[in-house]
Design an enzyme around this catalytic site. Structure first.
Site, PDB file in Angstrom:
ATOM      1  N   ASP A 150       0.868  -1.168   0.000  1.00 63.46           N
ATOM      2  CA  ASP A 150       0.000   0.000   0.000  1.00 63.46           C
ATOM      3  C   ASP A 150       0.914   1.229   0.000  1.00 63.46           C
ATOM      4  O   ASP A 150       2.111   1.146   0.305  1.00 63.46           O
ATOM      5  CB  ASP A 150      -0.963   0.001   1.189  1.00 63.46           C
ATOM      6  CG  ASP A 150      -2.162   0.919   0.921  1.00 63.46           C
ATOM      7  OD1 ASP A 150      -2.078   1.773   0.015  1.00 63.46           O
ATOM      8  OD2 ASP A 150      -3.180   0.793   1.624  1.00 63.46           O
TER       9      ASP A 150
HETATM   10  C1  BGC Z   1      -4.971   3.319  -0.087  1.00 63.62           C
HETATM   11  C2  BGC Z   1      -5.009   2.338  -1.235  1.00 63.62           C
HETATM   12  C3  BGC Z   1      -4.801   3.062  -2.539  1.00 63.62           C
HETATM   13  C4  BGC Z   1      -3.488   3.829  -2.474  1.00 63.62           C
HETATM   14  C5  BGC Z   1      -3.210   4.607  -3.725  1.00 63.62           C
HETATM   15  C6  BGC Z   1      -3.733   4.188  -0.128  1.00 63.62           C
HETATM   16  O1  BGC Z   1      -3.862   5.230   0.780  1.00 63.62           O
HETATM   17  O2  BGC Z   1      -5.034   2.627   1.134  1.00 63.62           O
HETATM   18  O3  BGC Z   1      -6.238   1.667  -1.246  1.00 63.62           O
HETATM   19  O4  BGC Z   1      -4.814   2.171  -3.602  1.00 63.62           O
HETATM   20  O5  BGC Z   1      -3.552   4.738  -1.406  1.00 63.62           O
HETATM   21  O6  BGC Z   1      -4.052   5.694  -3.830  1.00 63.62           O
END
Ligand code: BGC
Length: 755
Positions: A288
């Site tokens: 993530d």
């Molecule tokens: C989120 C993810 C997301 C990523 C990119 C993170 O803060 O938890 O679900 O894909 O950001 O935006």
């Protein structure tokens, strides 16, 4: 590339031009006078993705390998650099191996539609929130949902989706409940698998996320989820296991939080032992955003790709390889997984190429998913459907229902075409954690369908004024909402109060006042999570419309007026009160920020851990309420229809799969769809909650039609996790199968002996 195509956030006009020029150019590699695209034996499509990956890998330099295992920032926000210039200005980009004809991986968030589209001057359909798709219990709709996302990603020039959220609803106040698929692992896993199949059918890499136990947003980057392995496998992990086995996602995104002591993105048990060994996941794991916290440890644990930046997986990684602290074979394994997934998803053979999105097709898919996901929670005194030939006056009240319907926020946010419905024109850009209302007007949809009625609107700000407006109307439709977003949790499941200018609007008071003034009051809820309803007895009818997407008002109008018979059922239990949840209050971290003096290294390593206890274990959702004998407001799997259904003639045949057969009848005069639910009670020796969902089928039946339905149950769904042997185990004994239309109403029962 024309410089006018960058930076990302230029005026819409400039981007229209930019997209147009991209469209009119011949496809990459076919430009007149351009060199032939690089080729090699890995272009041979008769070889397997693994063989092709190995052929590429043999040619790669150390630097090329390293370049593939990390991102280059967030092109959405960053200035243009030589590394991110070929990207599509999405949220992540890995550069690929241009010398060998391996494209960059161009990622966009895409939970319920393609993110950052409006900001980039492009069109993107917003589907209803994922929880609405879960409420449809419709595997074909889940496929269409994913396929639409895949098509629009590709049309916009992306080749990887960051969607597929499947953390189960262990904590319903989680601000991302709308992005997930409910509280049951078999329902959620089955649906996410179909969604991924749909997305990947467009030659786009699909992922499932956030692996695992990211079940609340409070302290999500530092919380340490404590859970025993049996409970873990039988709850959250089962959703991922089914998603991986049946959906074949090319990628899995590990989550921000810690699990049993280690960060998920450097957790050997999660990434290697369970995901890659037990489940034989052949794809790659990406972190993530900012969820990587080490080099050697993460790499050895099984993290293949750091996103969005390159703090741990670039220079530090190269040094570790050169110093022998990370074996080359370990790096090769990560690179192999990324390459084989690119071949498997088709992003090498079908290069990303922009085309025009078909908004009409998008609206239709979006509307149909919503029509199948709206849940009719209550319908008394024949309140619904509204008879358009008879109704003479309707008052529509509250929640900006004159102009729009709310959507879920955070990285899932899709930009509404035309901007935020409640913002002044030109002020419609979506910003992190802004409440975004889609310009789909319930007032308009109702007015269009009520040809003989006078339809009026009251903003639903003052209870007395709303009651006065409702009094005397044939029908009052009152809207209430609960907004949620990534990065926050709900303080409570109660309808929130909100500010309208200087006035604090008490939604519960509005609903109660309107229902008291008008016996024909219909409440429409726009929420991502369950709602507590101290006012439940007051209105004649209640509909849960979730976050309804680009064309939500049309879907809602069709259900209100009976053009569509509602068929959704709850994927999450609606409890009576927060106090009935396994944890009446959400655990929160004490340290939420870094000390100003903290170094980059210290920040990268993360905040101190705080415990997040999941001591309810596998008793998630209805399993909790069943086991604890707690009455609920509306149970899991519950939802009404404008017709009625009857169940009879259950037989259960053991075998490699267990075949459950029964007769389902539409006992009314209107066509409808019924979700038949099959639960199993395991032998007492299993020490399980009273029952678990093991199968379901959504069946369409004409008036008075009868069908025989057979559902095959995977024996794993009847098994428990044997912690000592680290395997699923079906305990020999008596299994009781229960079949019906809601977890609390299961008229058919048969007990069989399984070995
Ligand atoms: C989120 C993810 C997301 C990523 C990119 C993170 O803060 O938890 O679900 O894909 O950001 O935006």
């Amino acid at each position: 590339m024309k410089p006018s195509c960058f930076p990302a956030r230029l005026a819409l006009f400039a981007f229209a031009l930019c997209s147009l020029s991209a469209l009119t150019l011949p496809a990459q590699g076919q430009r007149r006078g351009a060199p032939e695209p690089p080729t090699g034996p890995w272009k041979n499509t008769s070889l397997s993705p693994d063989e092709r990956a190995d052929l590429v890998l043999k040619e790669m330099t150390l630097d090329e390998k390293i370049a593939l295992i990390h991102g280059v920032g967030m092109p959405t926000d960053d200035p243009v650099t030589p590394e991110n210039a070929p990207s599509n200005r999405g949220v992540g980009y890995a550069v690929g191996v241009p010398r060998l004809g391996i494209p960059g991986i161009d990622m966009s968030d895409a939970a319920y539609g393609v993110r950052s589209s409006g900001a980039n001057g492009r069109y993107s359909t917003a589907l209803p929130a994922n929880v609405a798709a879960a409420a449809s219990w419709d595997t074909d709709a889940a496929y269409e949902y994913g396929a639409l996302i895949g098509r629009e990603l590709r049309a916009q020039g992306y080749n990887m989706s960051l969607g597929g959220g499947v953390d189960i609803t262990r904590e319903p106040r989680n601000g991302r409940t709308f992005e997930y698929l409910g509280e049951d692992p078999i329902l959620a896993g089955t649906l996410v698998a179909r969604l991924i199949e749909g997305t990947q059918s467009a030659h786009v890499i699909g992922d499932i996320k956030h692996y695992a136990f990211n079940d609340q947003e409070s302290g999500r980057t530092s919380g340490d989820a404590a859970i025993d392995h049996r409970a873990a496998h039988e709850s959250d992990l089962l959703a991922f296991e089914i998603g991986v086995a049946k959906g074949h996602p090319a990628a899995v995104m590990c989550s921000y939080n810690r699990v049993n002591g280690d960060y998920a993105c450097e957790n050997k048990w999660l990434l290697t032992d369970v995901l890659k060994k037990d489940w034989q996941f052949p794809g790659f794991v990406l972190s993530d955003w900012g969820g990587t916290h080490s080099t050697e440890k993460a790499s050895a644990a099984g993290l293949d790709n750091e996103q969005p930046g390159k703090f741990f997986y670039s220079d530090k990684y190269k040094e570790a390889v050169e110093a022998g602290r990370i074996p080359m074979a370990e790096l090769d394994e990560h690179v192999h997984r990324i390459l084989r997934s690119m071949f498997a998803a088709g992003v090498v053979d079908y290069p990303r190429q922009r085309s025009v999105v078909d908004p009409f097709a998008g609206f239709e898919v979006s509307r149909k998913v919503e029509e199948g996901g709206i849940v009719l929670l209550k319908n008394e005194r024949g309140a619904l459907p509204i008879d358009a030939t008879k109704v003479r006056s309707i008052v529509v009240i509250g929640a900006h229902s004159d102009v729009g319907m709310i959507s879920g926020g955070g990285s899932a946010q899709v930009d509404p075409i035309g901007g935020n419905a409640i913002a002044p024109p030109g002020k419609g850009a979506t910003r992190w954690q802004n409440q975004i209302w889609f310009p789909t007007s319930p007032l308009k949809a109702i007015t269009e369908r009520a040809a003989n009625a006078k339809v009026t609107f009251d903003p639903g700000v003052d209870p007395d004024a709303a009651a006065a407006a409702a009094k005397g109307a044939d029908v009052a439709v009152v809207f209430a909402y609960q907004w949620e977003s990534e990065g926050m949790d709900l303080p409570s499941l109660a309808l929130p109060k909100y500010k309208n200018g200087d006035t604090e609007v008490d939604q519960e008071a509005i609903v109660a006042a309107v229902a008291k003034a008008n016996p024909h009051t219909i409440v429409v809820l726009e929420t991502g999570s369950p709602v507590t309803m101290p006012w439940v007895d007051a209105p004649a009818a209640i509909l849960e419309a979730w976050y309804s997407g680009s064309d939500g008002a049309s879907a809602l109008g069709n259900v209100l007026f009976g053009t569509v018979n509602p068929s959704g059922k709850l994927p999450n239990t609606f409890p009576r009160a927060d106090a009935d949840l396994p944890h009446p209050t959400i655990s929160k971290p004490t340290v939420t920020h870094f000390d100003n003096a903290a170094s980059q290294e210290e920040r990268a390593k993360g905040l101190p851990a705080f415990p997040v206890s999941y001591d309810e274990g596998l008793k998630v959702g209805y399993k909790w309420y069943d086991a604890e004998n707690k009455p609920v407001l509306f149970p899991f799997g519950y939802g009404l229809s404008y017709t009625t259904f009857g169940y009879s003639g259950l037989s259960v045949t053991p075998g490699d799969t267990v075949k459950v057969t029964f007769t389902l009848a539409n006992t009314g005069a209107r066509e409808g769809k019924e979700i038949a639910e099959i639960y199993a009670a395991l032998p007492a020796s299993a020490q399980e909650p009273p029952k678990r969902l093991v199968g379901f089928s959504k069946v369409k039946l004409g008036p008075n039609e009868t069908k025989q339905v057979t559902v095959e149950i995977d024996r794993k769904y009847l098994s428990i996790w044997d912690e000592a042997k680290n395997v699923w185990s079906l305990l020999p004994g008596e299994y009781t199968f229960l079949v019906g239309g809601s977890s609390d109403k299961l008229p058919l029962k048969a007990t069989v002996s399984l070995q």
